[in-house]
Enzyme design. Structure first.
Site, PDB file in Angstrom:
ATOM      1  N   SER A  58      18.334  -8.137   4.592  1.00 53.01           N
ATOM      2  CA  SER A  58      19.398  -8.118   3.601  1.00 53.01           C
ATOM      3  C   SER A  58      20.418  -9.226   3.867  1.00 53.01           C
ATOM      4  CB  SER A  58      20.041  -6.724   3.550  1.00 53.01           C
ATOM      5  OG  SER A  58      20.817  -6.571   2.396  1.00 53.01           O
ATOM      6  N   ASP A 265      11.989  -3.728  -4.452  1.00 51.79           N
ATOM      7  CA  ASP A 265      13.435  -3.839  -4.252  1.00 51.79           C
ATOM      8  C   ASP A 265      14.049  -4.627  -5.402  1.00 51.79           C
ATOM      9  OD1 ASP A 265      16.032  -4.063  -3.188  1.00 51.79           O
ATOM     10  OD2 ASP A 265      15.484  -5.862  -2.052  1.00 51.79           O
ATOM     11  N   HIS A 317      13.827  -2.101  -0.331  1.00 50.12           N
ATOM     12  CA  HIS A 317      14.705  -3.036   0.365  1.00 50.12           C
ATOM     13  C   HIS A 317      14.534  -3.008   1.883  1.00 50.12           C
ATOM     14  CE1 HIS A 317      18.159  -5.674   0.588  1.00 50.12           C
ATOM     15  NE2 HIS A 317      18.803  -4.835   1.382  1.00 50.12           N
TER      16      HIS A 317
END
Length: 344
Positions: A58, A265, A317
């Site tokens: 991320s 995601d 994610h």
């Protein structure tokens, strides 16, 4: 293996210098992490000659290359040398303009938003411009994308939402931050596979016996732990719009880069990563093909000069939450310097 809570203020980490919190940003975070590593190797010198890798997901798409660059730039000094061999990045924020474009295109291509909304964004948004959000049509259309994502889990399009109030309230506040504080810096939010995972974590880490076992509390005074510290987001000082120049420097210096993407995601979708990598214009050394784990297709991958890009089929994610077994196989291949398994 070292797990580092970074920057200060997240998780149980803290600073005794209150002004540190006024200076938080990418540069501060990289320097702080580098200082930690340098002091750690001084305390445990027997590890200094071992091969070293950095991994993150991320917003660590910014943290990891920035820390790797510091290590690389200081490696000529024997007293500061760290034997950095590679970095591993999952669903990483990489190049803000392409991250935003990929997020919008992914939402449209996966039927989250209408043709009309996508068309408005395509025609009115210039994500490479600092004035992107001053265009009212663009801003409202992007708000519409975020509004639709409030109905599902942006981190995992095809799994159910957690109905528990403790988890849903956090999701709402985070999406409101995205809508109110749009900037060319992509908003940072955490997510997971089990729709109620954040609630479980919050309950677990706020137990006195757990905090005592982790040596973050004396077992008598509870410290507050939260899944996301929004105060840090509000005061963030600086963020590189792109870490692709760092990619180029590291590749030229022989540091291996592997990037992987869970393909369900919507937050930092596979399109964002593909768009960003394409900007580098790297020569392809091995063409697009599937990779396998336990005789099943785990995703697809392509190898470039100095960089490997792979997808995880059906993962959101936080890929290891969705595909733990294939993630371990992929991680092992990375450490061993081998390609993902390309045959059943």
């Amino acid at each position: 293996m070292l797990f580092l809570e970074s920057p200060i203020g997240v998780g149980f980490s803290y600073s005794n210098t209150s002004t540190d919190y006024d200076n938080l940003g990418d540069e501060f975070t990289a320097n702080d992490a580098y200082t930690f590593l340098h002091k750690w190797f001084m305390k445990f010198p027997s590890y200094r000659t071992r091969t070293f890798y950095i991994a993150g997901e991320s917003y660590a798409g910014k943290y990891v290359p920035e820390l790797a660059e510091l290590i690389y730039d200081n490696s000529k000094d024997p007293s500061l040398h760290i034997n950095l061999n590679g970095i591993l990045l999952g669903n990483p924020e990489t190049y803000d303009a392409e991250d935003w474009r990929g997020m919008v295109d992914y939402a449209w291509s996966h039927a989250v938003v209408s043709d009309e909304t996508h068309k408005t964004i395509t025609e009115t948004c210039d994500f490479k411009s600092n004035d992107t959000w001053s265009n009212e049509d663009c801003s409202e259309a992007v708000d519409e994308v975020l509004k639709q994502y409030k109905e599902i889990d942006i981190f995992s399009l095809y799994t159910p939402l957690c109905i528990a109030d403790t988890a849903s309230s956090d999701d709402k506040s985070l999406l409101q931050v995205m809508m109110k504080r749009k900037s060319n810096m992509m908003p940072r939010i955490l997510g997971g596979f089990d729709p109620c995972l954040d609630g479980y974590a919050n309950a677990f880490y706020n137990k006195l016996d757990v905090q005592k076992a982790l040596h973050v509390s004396d077992g008598h005074h509870l410290r507050n732990w939260s899944i996301c510290n929004l105060n840090i987001f509000d005061g963030w000082a600086d963020s590189k719009p792109s870490v692709l120049p760092i990619y180029q420097k590291l590749i030229a210096g022989g540091v291996r880069i592997w990037v992987y993407s869970g393909d369900t995601d919507g937050r930092v979708p596979v399109l964002s990563t593909r768009y960003s990598i394409s900007v580098l214009g790297l020569p392809v050394t091995k063409a697009w093909r599937p990779w396998y784990h336990e005789k099943q297709v785990s995703g697809w991958f392509q190898e470039y000069e100095g960089l490997t890009f792979a997808t995880f089929r059906g993962a959101g994610h936080a890929v290891p939450c969705f595909k733990p077994s294939s993630s371990l196989a992929f991680f092992s291949a990375f450490l061993q310097g081998e390609s993902p398994t390309s045959s059943r």
